[in-house]
Scaffold this motif. Structure first.
Motif, PDB file in Angstrom:
ATOM      1  N   CYS A 150      40.740  77.267  88.862  1.00 20.00           N
ATOM      2  CA  CYS A 150      38.946  77.106  89.917  1.00 20.00           C
ATOM      3  C   CYS A 150      39.004  76.401  90.752  1.00 20.00           C
ATOM      4  CB  CYS A 150      38.391  76.591  88.892  1.00 20.00           C
ATOM      5  SG  CYS A 150      36.471  76.423  89.304  1.00 20.00           S
ATOM      6  N   HIS A 151      38.890  77.266  91.800  1.00 23.07           N
ATOM      7  CA  HIS A 151      38.673  76.360  93.273  1.00 23.07           C
ATOM      8  C   HIS A 151      37.138  76.569  93.891  1.00 23.07           C
ATOM      9  CE1 HIS A 151      43.079  76.150  93.577  1.00 23.07           C
ATOM     10  NE2 HIS A 151      43.251  77.821  93.251  1.00 23.07           N
ATOM     11  N   THR A 188      34.570  75.005  93.195  1.00 19.78           N
ATOM     12  CA  THR A 188      34.420  74.041  93.104  1.00 19.78           C
ATOM     13  C   THR A 188      34.679  73.421  94.237  1.00 19.78           C
ATOM     14  OG1 THR A 188      33.910  73.249  90.862  1.00 19.78           O
ATOM     15  CG2 THR A 188      33.357  71.467  92.144  1.00 19.78           C
ATOM     16  N   GLN A 189      35.712  73.534  94.376  1.00 17.93           N
ATOM     17  CA  GLN A 189      37.199  73.048  95.972  1.00 17.93           C
ATOM     18  C   GLN A 189      35.538  73.823  97.196  1.00 17.93           C
ATOM     19  OE1 GLN A 189      40.412  73.715  95.446  1.00 17.93           O
ATOM     20  NE2 GLN A 189      40.797  71.556  94.021  1.00 17.93           N
ATOM     21  N   GLN A 190      35.773  75.419  97.162  1.00 16.59           N
ATOM     22  CA  GLN A 190      35.341  75.896  97.953  1.00 16.59           C
ATOM     23  C   GLN A 190      33.930  75.833  98.463  1.00 16.59           C
ATOM     24  OE1 GLN A 190      36.331  80.074  97.541  1.00 16.59           O
ATOM     25  NE2 GLN A 190      35.543  80.378  99.496  1.00 16.59           N
ATOM     26  N   ALA A 227      31.535  74.087  96.560  1.00 19.29           N
ATOM     27  CA  ALA A 227      30.976  72.489  96.643  1.00 19.29           C
ATOM     28  C   ALA A 227      29.382  73.173  95.512  1.00 19.29           C
ATOM     29  CB  ALA A 227      30.265  71.387  97.790  1.00 19.29           C
ATOM     30  N   CYS A 232      31.182  74.757  88.734  1.00 15.61           N
ATOM     31  CA  CYS A 232      32.143  75.975  88.588  1.00 15.61           C
ATOM     32  C   CYS A 232      31.316  76.838  87.451  1.00 15.61           C
ATOM     33  CB  CYS A 232      33.651  75.464  88.680  1.00 15.61           C
ATOM     34  SG  CYS A 232      34.272  74.538  87.298  1.00 15.61           S
ATOM     35  N   HIS A 239      26.163  70.233  96.357  1.00 15.28           N
ATOM     36  CA  HIS A 239      26.180  69.814  97.679  1.00 15.28           C
ATOM     37  C   HIS A 239      24.993  70.259  99.156  1.00 15.28           C
ATOM     38  CE1 HIS A 239      28.117  68.764 101.460  1.00 15.28           C
ATOM     39  NE2 HIS A 239      28.608  68.416 101.115  1.00 15.28           N
TER      40      HIS A 239
END
Length: 125
Positions: free
Chosen positions: A69-70, A72-74, A76, A79, A100
């Motif tokens: 899973c990316h 949340t990183q991408q 904010a 997920c 965010h």
């Protein structure tokens, strides 16, 4: 120039508030988010919700968040794993605090990530 930027931002925020999709207002899993975050963010969350709902209803296990899973990183935002666990299984609606501030319609004037907060070692300050 700064006044124009502020005016443009306020007009864009107002347009996004008006452009809210009626199908998202009243969804319990979103809570009051459709009136607090941009419509683009609501669309992204709705996509994650559909994936989570399909996995939960189909008794499919999602791959571990750390390896697959990316989102949340991408973006904010929560997920599919967070939505499946907290929203679908526990029944808790999403809140503005897990999104965010860049997605908020009413952004704080000063937003510094926690990394920028410096604790003072001087007891007089």
């Amino acid at each position: 120039m700064i006044a124009k930027k502020e005016r443009d931002y306020l007009q864009t925020a107002a347009r996004q508030e008006v452009k809210l999709r009626q199908d998202y207002i009243g969804r319990t899993w979103l809570g009051s988010l459709p009136t607090q975050i941009s419509y683009a963010a609501v669309d992204l969350l709705a996509r994650q919700y559909r994936h989570a709902e399909a996995a939960v209803k189909g008794n499919k296990t999602l791959p571990p968040c750390a390896t697959s899973c990316h989102f949340t990183q991408q973006y904010a935002m929560p997920c599919v794993h967070y939505i499946a666990e907290k929203v679908i299984l526990e029944g808790a609606p999403l809140t503005k605090e897990v999104i965010h501030p860049r997605w908020w319609l009413d952004k704080p004037l000063v937003f510094l990530p926690a990394i920028f907060y410096v604790k003072s070692t001087n007891p007089a300050s």
